[in-house]
Design an enzyme around this catalytic site. Structure first.
Site, PDB file in Angstrom:
ATOM      1  N   ILE A  14     -29.045  -6.076   7.771  1.00  0.00           N
ATOM      2  CA  ILE A  14     -30.186  -6.960   7.566  1.00  0.00           C
ATOM      3  C   ILE A  14     -30.714  -6.854   6.143  1.00  0.00           C
ATOM      4  CG2 ILE A  14     -31.918  -5.291   8.377  1.00  0.00           C
ATOM      5  CD1 ILE A  14     -33.398  -7.728   9.612  1.00  0.00           C
ATOM      6  N   LYS A  96     -38.752  -3.721  12.514  1.00  0.00           N
ATOM      7  CA  LYS A  96     -39.353  -3.585  13.837  1.00  0.00           C
ATOM      8  C   LYS A  96     -38.391  -2.810  14.749  1.00  0.00           C
ATOM      9  CE  LYS A  96     -36.326  -6.558  15.387  1.00  0.00           C
ATOM     10  NZ  LYS A  96     -35.251  -6.051  16.253  1.00  0.00           N
ATOM     11  N   ARG A 164     -27.269   0.104  18.213  1.00  0.00           N
ATOM     12  CA  ARG A 164     -28.225  -0.303  19.248  1.00  0.00           C
ATOM     13  C   ARG A 164     -27.816   0.149  20.646  1.00  0.00           C
ATOM     14  NH1 ARG A 164     -28.678  -6.251  16.711  1.00  0.00           N
ATOM     15  NH2 ARG A 164     -26.576  -5.614  16.073  1.00  0.00           N
TER      16      ARG A 164
END
Length: 343
Positions: A14, A96, A164
């Site tokens: 990202i 986040k 993740r």
């Protein structure tokens, strides 16, 4: 105006794909350093921006040419590195969730306030103008009195090696994709929300939750139904239901900068579709952070409220302490009331 000088902790996708280009292109920001555990990767990531490549995260925090730090590390690493950055006198923009523990989130927000520093959670979608258009339609009474909110964010199965899927790094659907519909509910319903029921599940062999759902309500009885997962067909949208009709929005969370959102309003009079203007939520996020630093913007209390709701959702779903990221199995996961869970 002097540009805000960013240092980046890590070379996450990202950062490379979205945040670094926006920081370099923004008139109020620049990239001065990129840190990595792998020196060669840091050099490759920093090179397009003429930034310094730094070996190790701690070394970046010591640089006097860094005003603000962007933290795209795995969620479980946010708390220690955000704290170190704040104590080094740096403003912080962190991916986040800000942390995976409500107590840590509150502590870091208080620390930033105490030191006069800006700390923001990088929830980019709220900076897209399409959500203001939705809020405006609701406030004008287009769908009457608000009754309910429904939101979903689901993505296809990730590779087994993806971070993740790793509980020790703060993985799982709730922290990765569940934050989006929850923040959308907070955006449109306000901070007066409590968790009524929740379920978090994982498939065979999963060490984290890969699917979840939650039911929340305001004190006035407006409900929010949230669905999220990372082993699903792609879905990214929400609906607001009122006494006279409903409003729906697709591509709500990760639209391309050239995407023109389609806002659909359905009432007894029929269906009306509006094509909204394209907007760049990544550039807007970077610009908003730089402006907060320039003006001394206060901490965003929504991050504190969101963290408390995430903790409540986990408790209601039966996952226990914040450090326990193991999913419930299909047999023992449950939907329970907040009252009985806290008894």
């Amino acid at each position: 105006m002097t540009a805000l000088r960013f240092g980046v902790l890590g070379c996450a996708e990202i950062a490379r794909r979205r945040m670094l280009p926006a920081m370099a292109a923004g008139p109020a920001t620049t990239v001065t350093a990129v840190a990595g555990r792998d020196r060669a990767k840091a050099e490759r990531t920093a090179a397009p921006y003429g930034a310094a490549a730094v070996h190790g995260y701690a070394a970046l925090l010591e640089r006097d040419d860094v005003d603000a730090v962007y933290v795209p590390l795995p969620a479980a690493l946010h708390a220690p590195w955000v704290e170190r950055a704040l104590r080094a006198g740096k403003h912080v923009l962190a991916e986040k969730p800000l942390t995976t523990d409500a107590v840590d989130t509150a502590r870091l927000l208080d620390l930033a306030k105490e030191r006069g520093l800006v700390l923001r959670e990088n929830v980019m979608f709220v900076h897209h103008s399409q959500h203001a258009a939705v809020a405006s339609a609701v406030s004008r009474g287009v769908i009457g009195e608000l009754r309910a909110f429904q939101a979903a964010f689901t993505i296809p199965r990730l590779p087994g090696t993806d971070i993740r899927h790793r509980p020790e790094l703060g993985g799982g659907a709730l922290f990765d994709v569940g934050v989006y519909p929850l923040r959308a509910a907070l955006t449109h319903l306000g901070h007066d929300l409590r968790v009524l029921g929740a379920q978090l599940t994982g498939g065979p062999g999963d060490e984290v939750d890969t699917a979840g759902a939650a039911l929340l309500s305001t004190s006035a009885g407006v409900t929010a139904q949230l669905t999220f997962g990372m082993d699903h067909g792609y879905r990214s949208g929400y609906e607001l239901h009122g006494s006279l009709g409903r409003i729906s929005l697709d591509a709500a969370y990760t639209p391309r900068a050239d995407h023109r959102p389609r806002l659909v309003v359905q009432t007894r009079a029929g269906v009306e579709e509006s094509l909204l203007e394209a907007d760049d939520q990544v550039a807007n996020t970077v610009a908003a952070f730089a402006e907060a630093v320039r003006t001394g913007g206060p901490p965003e209390e929504v991050s504190r409220v969101q963290a408390e709701l995430l903790a409540s959702l986990r408790q209601v779903a039966g996952l226990g302490a914040p450090g326990d990221h193991s999913p419930a199995t299909a047999a023992d996961s449950r939907v329970s009331s907040a009252d009985s869970s806290s008894a």
